[in-house]
Design a protein around this motif. Structure first.
Motif, PDB file in Angstrom:
ATOM      1  N   GLY A  82       3.101  11.099  -7.077  1.00 39.77           N
ATOM      2  CA  GLY A  82       3.800  11.921  -8.064  1.00 39.77           C
ATOM      3  C   GLY A  82       2.873  12.486  -9.131  1.00 39.77           C
ATOM      4  N   PRO A  83       2.211  11.623  -9.901  1.00 40.59           N
ATOM      5  CA  PRO A  83       1.298  12.160 -10.925  1.00 40.59           C
ATOM      6  C   PRO A  83       0.107  12.915 -10.336  1.00 40.59           C
ATOM      7  N   ALA A  84      -0.381  12.475  -9.188  1.00 47.21           N
ATOM      8  CA  ALA A  84      -1.562  13.114  -8.607  1.00 47.21           C
ATOM      9  C   ALA A  84      -1.264  14.524  -8.096  1.00 47.21           C
ATOM     10  N   LEU A  85      -0.076  14.735  -7.589  1.00 48.16           N
ATOM     11  CA  LEU A  85       0.264  16.030  -6.995  1.00 48.16           C
ATOM     12  C   LEU A  85       1.084  16.929  -7.915  1.00 48.16           C
ATOM     13  N   ARG A  86       1.385  16.459  -9.101  1.00 51.25           N
ATOM     14  CA  ARG A  86       2.255  17.224 -10.006  1.00 51.25           C
ATOM     15  C   ARG A  86       1.721  18.628 -10.274  1.00 51.25           C
ATOM     16  N   SER A  87       0.433  18.763 -10.513  1.00 42.96           N
ATOM     17  CA  SER A  87      -0.112  20.077 -10.837  1.00 42.96           C
ATOM     18  C   SER A  87      -0.318  20.952  -9.596  1.00 42.96           C
ATOM     19  N   ARG A  88      -0.306  20.381  -8.423  1.00 41.03           N
ATOM     20  CA  ARG A  88      -0.528  21.144  -7.188  1.00 41.03           C
ATOM     21  C   ARG A  88       0.751  21.631  -6.540  1.00 41.03           C
ATOM     22  N   LEU A  89       1.855  21.046  -6.889  1.00 40.75           N
ATOM     23  CA  LEU A  89       3.115  21.335  -6.213  1.00 40.75           C
ATOM     24  C   LEU A  89       4.037  22.078  -7.170  1.00 40.75           C
ATOM     25  N   ARG A  90       4.470  23.256  -6.760  1.00 41.51           N
ATOM     26  CA  ARG A  90       5.407  24.047  -7.566  1.00 41.51           C
ATOM     27  C   ARG A  90       6.777  23.996  -6.899  1.00 41.51           C
ATOM     28  N   VAL A 113       0.838  -1.202   0.000  1.00 38.61           N
ATOM     29  CA  VAL A 113       0.000   0.000   0.000  1.00 38.61           C
ATOM     30  C   VAL A 113       0.872   1.251   0.000  1.00 38.61           C
ATOM     31  N   GLY A 114       1.936   1.243   0.808  1.00 38.93           N
ATOM     32  CA  GLY A 114       2.838   2.394   0.846  1.00 38.93           C
ATOM     33  C   GLY A 114       3.531   2.635  -0.485  1.00 38.93           C
ATOM     34  N   THR A 115       3.971   1.578  -1.132  1.00 42.66           N
ATOM     35  CA  THR A 115       4.614   1.704  -2.437  1.00 42.66           C
ATOM     36  C   THR A 115       3.646   2.265  -3.463  1.00 42.66           C
ATOM     37  N   TYR A 116       2.432   1.745  -3.471  1.00 45.25           N
ATOM     38  CA  TYR A 116       1.424   2.237  -4.413  1.00 45.25           C
ATOM     39  C   TYR A 116       1.108   3.710  -4.143  1.00 45.25           C
ATOM     40  N   ALA A 117       0.994   4.079  -2.872  1.00 39.96           N
ATOM     41  CA  ALA A 117       0.678   5.469  -2.526  1.00 39.96           C
ATOM     42  C   ALA A 117       1.787   6.420  -2.975  1.00 39.96           C
ATOM     43  N   ILE A 118       3.036   6.014  -2.805  1.00 40.20           N
ATOM     44  CA  ILE A 118       4.149   6.867  -3.222  1.00 40.20           C
ATOM     45  C   ILE A 118       4.167   7.007  -4.737  1.00 40.20           C
ATOM     46  N   ARG A 119       3.933   5.914  -5.449  1.00 37.41           N
ATOM     47  CA  ARG A 119       3.919   5.977  -6.916  1.00 37.41           C
ATOM     48  C   ARG A 119       2.740   6.798  -7.424  1.00 37.41           C
ATOM     49  N   TRP A 120       1.629   6.764  -6.731  1.00 36.06           N
ATOM     50  CA  TRP A 120       0.444   7.508  -7.134  1.00 36.06           C
ATOM     51  C   TRP A 120       0.602   9.004  -6.829  1.00 36.06           C
TER      52      TRP A 120
END
Length: 104
Positions: free
Chosen positions: A22-30, A13-20
């Motif tokens: 990146g793409p999920a937060l890409r537009s929110r994080l500058r 679950v932790g591995t999946y959450a970390i991989r998810w």
């Protein structure tokens, strides 16, 4: 054995959450240019460490020429921006052919 499955599940679950993340937060994080540079440098250092640990001899003794040559072929292809799959297969093929030729 009963504690292995929950630990395995938690790691999955932790591995999946970390991989998810990146793409999920890409537009929110500058990220600042300095942070981007540090991340790029960190990736390069990790790759160099991986190459060093797979190429250099360990406590088991003699490595031979085949393994360093294979890693060198893969490294050159990666440096030349060849597709990752091509670099991995070329490195494995180089190592295998050199070992087949008796240059373990």
């Amino acid at each position: 054995m009963s504690t292995v499955l929950p630990a395995l599940f938690a790691l999955a679950v932790g591995t999946y959450a970390i991989r998810w993340a990146g793409p999920a937060l890409r537009s929110r994080l500058r990220l600042t240019p300095r942070v981007v540079t540090l991340i790029d440098t960190g990736a390069l250092v990790l790759l160099a460490a991986l190459v060093a640990t797979t190429t250099l001899p360990t406590a088991s003794g003699h490595v031979g020429i085949a393994l360093p040559a294979g890693v060198a072929v893969g490294g050159v292809l990666a440096w030349r921006r060849a597709p990752l799959l091509l670099a991995v297969f070329a490195a494995a093929a180089t190592t295998a052919l050199l070992r087949l030729a008796g240059l373990s």
